[in-house]
Design a protein around this motif. Structure first.
Motif, mmCIF file in Angstrom:
data_model
loop_
_atom_site.group_PDB
_atom_site.id
_atom_site.type_symbol
_atom_site.label_atom_id
_atom_site.label_comp_id
_atom_site.label_asym_id
_atom_site.label_seq_id
_atom_site.Cartn_x
_atom_site.Cartn_y
_atom_site.Cartn_z
ATOM 1 N N LEU A 48 0.836 -1.208 0.000
ATOM 2 C CA LEU A 48 0.000 0.000 0.000
ATOM 3 C C LEU A 48 0.868 1.254 0.000
ATOM 4 N N THR A 49 1.891 1.237 0.832
ATOM 5 C CA THR A 49 2.793 2.389 0.930
ATOM 6 C C THR A 49 3.452 2.678 -0.419
ATOM 7 N N ALA A 50 3.925 1.620 -1.074
ATOM 8 C CA ALA A 50 4.596 1.794 -2.355
ATOM 9 C C ALA A 50 3.629 2.301 -3.417
ATOM 10 N N HIS A 51 2.420 1.769 -3.458
ATOM 11 C CA HIS A 51 1.433 2.225 -4.432
ATOM 12 C C HIS A 51 1.114 3.709 -4.249
ATOM 13 N N ILE A 52 0.904 4.106 -3.024
ATOM 14 C CA ILE A 52 0.547 5.502 -2.759
ATOM 15 C C ILE A 52 1.676 6.436 -3.190
ATOM 16 N N ALA A 53 2.906 6.097 -2.814
ATOM 17 C CA ALA A 53 4.043 6.950 -3.182
ATOM 18 C C ALA A 53 4.248 6.980 -4.689
ATOM 19 N N ALA A 54 4.118 5.822 -5.343
ATOM 20 C CA ALA A 54 4.296 5.772 -6.798
ATOM 21 C C ALA A 54 3.276 6.647 -7.505
ATOM 22 N N TYR A 55 2.037 6.524 -7.119
ATOM 23 C CA TYR A 55 0.966 7.250 -7.803
ATOM 24 C C TYR A 55 0.926 8.731 -7.453
ATOM 25 N N ARG A 56 1.405 9.082 -6.293
ATOM 26 C CA ARG A 56 1.401 10.494 -5.892
ATOM 27 C C ARG A 56 2.673 11.230 -6.308
ATOM 28 N N GLU A 57 3.820 10.518 -6.279
ATOM 29 C CA GLU A 57 5.101 11.207 -6.449
ATOM 30 C C GLU A 57 6.020 10.608 -7.509
ATOM 31 N N GLY A 58 5.631 9.498 -8.129
ATOM 32 C CA GLY A 58 6.578 8.766 -8.966
ATOM 33 C C GLY A 58 6.485 9.010 -10.459
ATOM 34 N N ALA A 59 5.641 9.922 -10.906
ATOM 35 C CA ALA A 59 5.427 10.092 -12.351
ATOM 36 C C ALA A 59 6.708 10.455 -13.093
ATOM 37 N N ALA A 60 7.531 11.336 -12.513
ATOM 38 C CA ALA A 60 8.759 11.764 -13.203
ATOM 39 C C ALA A 60 9.723 10.592 -13.368
ATOM 40 N N TRP A 61 9.847 9.759 -12.330
ATOM 41 C CA TRP A 61 10.727 8.588 -12.435
ATOM 42 C C TRP A 61 10.219 7.638 -13.507
ATOM 43 N N LEU A 62 8.921 7.391 -13.536
ATOM 44 C CA LEU A 62 8.360 6.486 -14.527
ATOM 45 C C LEU A 62 8.622 6.990 -15.941
ATOM 46 N N ASP A 63 8.424 8.281 -16.165
ATOM 47 C CA ASP A 63 8.685 8.838 -17.488
ATOM 48 C C ASP A 63 10.161 8.693 -17.860
ATOM 49 N N ALA A 64 11.035 8.847 -16.871
ATOM 50 C CA ALA A 64 12.471 8.733 -17.129
ATOM 51 C C ALA A 64 12.869 7.298 -17.448
ATOM 52 N N VAL A 65 12.366 6.333 -16.695
ATOM 53 C CA VAL A 65 12.752 4.940 -16.951
ATOM 54 C C VAL A 65 12.159 4.471 -18.280
ATOM 55 N N ARG A 66 10.984 4.943 -18.603
ATOM 56 C CA ARG A 66 10.382 4.596 -19.891
ATOM 57 C C ARG A 66 11.230 5.150 -21.046
ATOM 58 N N ALA A 67 11.721 6.387 -20.874
ATOM 59 C CA ALA A 67 12.591 6.973 -21.898
ATOM 60 C C ALA A 67 13.898 6.197 -22.017
ATOM 61 N N TYR A 68 14.441 5.764 -20.890
ATOM 62 C CA TYR A 68 15.685 4.994 -20.920
ATOM 63 C C TYR A 68 15.484 3.672 -21.658
ATOM 64 N N VAL A 69 14.382 3.000 -21.356
ATOM 65 C CA VAL A 69 14.077 1.748 -22.040
ATOM 66 C C VAL A 69 13.865 1.985 -23.534
ATOM 67 N N THR A 70 13.283 3.134 -23.879
ATOM 68 C CA THR A 70 13.145 3.480 -25.295
ATOM 69 C C THR A 70 14.515 3.486 -25.969
ATOM 70 N N GLY A 71 15.531 3.983 -25.272
ATOM 71 C CA GLY A 71 16.889 3.955 -25.790
ATOM 72 C C GLY A 71 17.405 2.538 -25.974
ATOM 73 N N ASN A 72 17.108 1.660 -25.004
ATOM 74 C CA ASN A 72 17.492 0.253 -25.159
ATOM 75 C C ASN A 72 16.846 -0.368 -26.392
ATOM 76 N N LEU A 73 15.553 -0.109 -26.548
ATOM 77 C CA LEU A 73 14.824 -0.670 -27.683
ATOM 78 C C LEU A 73 15.366 -0.141 -29.010
ATOM 79 N N ALA A 74 15.693 1.161 -29.032
ATOM 80 C CA ALA A 74 16.256 1.753 -30.250
ATOM 81 C C ALA A 74 17.605 1.125 -30.582
ATOM 82 N N MET A 75 18.405 0.856 -29.562
ATOM 83 C CA MET A 75 19.703 0.224 -29.777
ATOM 84 C C MET A 75 19.533 -1.173 -30.379
ATOM 85 N N VAL A 76 18.599 -1.940 -29.843
ATOM 86 C CA VAL A 76 18.351 -3.280 -30.373
ATOM 87 C C VAL A 76 17.868 -3.209 -31.813
#
Length: 406
Positions: free
Chosen positions: A291-319
């Motif tokens: 519960l604690t992790a869900h609340i923090a992710a949904y309230r405060e984690g959007a910037a991290w999620l966008d960043a990790v998604r962008a990083y993975v986009t780089g991995n996919l582009a490399m492949v």
């Protein structure tokens, strides 16, 4: 490096996704359990769909603060901190006004799927899925004694034929689709909802990959589809059986904390689900750290999620660059969602078993064969990892393919 890969790297400067974190010896399924599936220890794994990154620092800070409290007693998910966080996420991420009164909770998405299948089907009845099929669906359906009915991805005629069968009771969607990374359009979801309504089938939409949709594509929550259809003529899916099952654990990489939630349209079905979970299953109290992790992710984690998604986009582009340079006949393009590269190797004419032997015995890597998902000739390569690991994985794959073709 392509422009897409450079842009992806530049947007992740706030976070460190390049540092390799040693997961060996931490009871990790992907790293420590590789021999269970591949028969050999010590392989570099690109298998089960979790990431090799630390979760968002905002989530870690919230977990530490909760642990510092020191008391880890029974808890409840039916409280405003959790419910409002989920509503906030749906409102800000998907523009959907979520009725939190329709939320339910469970220990995992597959556990929720199992409960709903037991509610809405009987032994021997049909459960329709798209192929290739996430192996967790197959295990759940067959383990309950139901009949798995596969239809090719995007084949509407085959889907209607299966749903029209008298004993076809449930359509299980994977939205976005695992393993292909396909993002369903609103029109496709509306069509599937109408087919299910016409033939009296319930719909269960697994949306655990929804937060990892890549730029240029949009995830449409099935709850929105069902409500919009039901409001239109009074006969839509909102008047029938449907459920969404999901979790923040996939996108924010905390699956070991367990915990998922769902949305069930019908109030009678919702009450029955909760009764089963709280009495028959004895799961009235969820894990407080989940519960604690869900609340923090949904309230405060959007910037991290966008960043990790962008990083993975780089991995996919490399492949994509490597495969295009080495095997242009594959014409491989990155998935629309997720960090799992679904690669069709059939144009190369390689034998799956022979390739697996080379990858395991010679290249020392573990990559999921397509046969696991009912699609021999494909591979599913997990790229939720530092760039150095992704490069090692695709290099091993390229060498393996050269060896088998030679």
């Amino acid at each position: 490096m392509s422009e897409g890969a450079r842009n992806a790297v530049s947007t992740t400067a706030r976070y460190d996704f390049d540092t390799v974190i040693d997961r060996r010896g931490t009871w990790c399924v992907q790293w420590d359990g590789v021999a269970d599936r591949f028969g050999v220890d010590g392989l570099l794994p690109f298998t089960i769909s979790d990431m090799d990154f630390e979760t968002a620092p905002e989530v870690l800070a919230a977990l530490r603060a909760r642990l510092d409290h020191g008391v880890l007693g029974y808890t409840t998910w039916q409280q405003d901190d959790f419910l409002s966080a989920v509503a906030h996420w749906y409102g800000t991420r998907y523009g959907t006004d979520l009725d939190t009164g329709r939320l339910v909770y469970g220990p995992s998405v597959l556990s929720q799927l199992s409960q709903l299948l037991q509610m809405w089907t009987s032994e021997g009845e049909g459960v329709v899925v798209h192929t290739p099929t996430y192996d967790g669906f197959r295990k759940a359906v067959l383990g309950l004694g139901r009949e798995l009915r596969g239809v090719p991805l995007g084949d509407t005629e085959a889907l209607e034929r299966e749903l029209a069968r008298a004993d076809a009771k449930v359509l299980v969607l994977c939205s976005p689709h695992n393993p292909t990374g396909r993002v369903w359009t609103e029109a496709e979801l509306r069509e599937m909802a109408e087919l299910a309504r016409r033939h009296g089938a319930a719909v269960i939409s697994d949306e655990i990959h929804a937060d990892f949709v890549h730029d240029g594509h949009v995830h449409v929550p099935y709850a929105w589809i069902a409500d919009a259809a039901g409001a239109g003529d009074g006969r839509g899916p909102a008047d029938g059986r449907w459920a969404v099952i999901t979790s923040a654990s996939k996108s924010f990489n905390f699956p070991a904390l367990t915990g998922s939630y769902g949305i069930i349209g019908d109030p009678v079905d919702r009450a029955e689900y909760l009764r089963r979970m709280e009495t028959a299953e004895g799961l009235a109290s969820p894990a407080v750290l989940s519960l604690t992790a869900h609340i923090a992710a949904y309230r405060e984690g959007a910037a991290w999620l966008d960043a990790v998604r962008a990083y993975v986009t780089g991995n996919l582009a490399m492949v994509a660059e490597r495969l295009d340079a080495e095997f242009p006949e594959l014409a491989w393009v990155p998935p629309q969602a997720g960090y799992l590269a679904w690669i069709d190797l059939r144009p190369l004419g390689v034998d799956e078993e022979a390739l697996q032997r080379v990858l395991i015995e010679r290249e020392k890597v573990a990559i999921m064969p397509g046969s696991v998902y009912g699609a021999p000739g494909f591979l599913r390569l997990n790229l939720g990892c530092p760039r150095s690991k992704a490069e090692a994985g695709v290099s091993a794959l390229v060498r393996g393919l050269r060896t088998v073709r030679a």
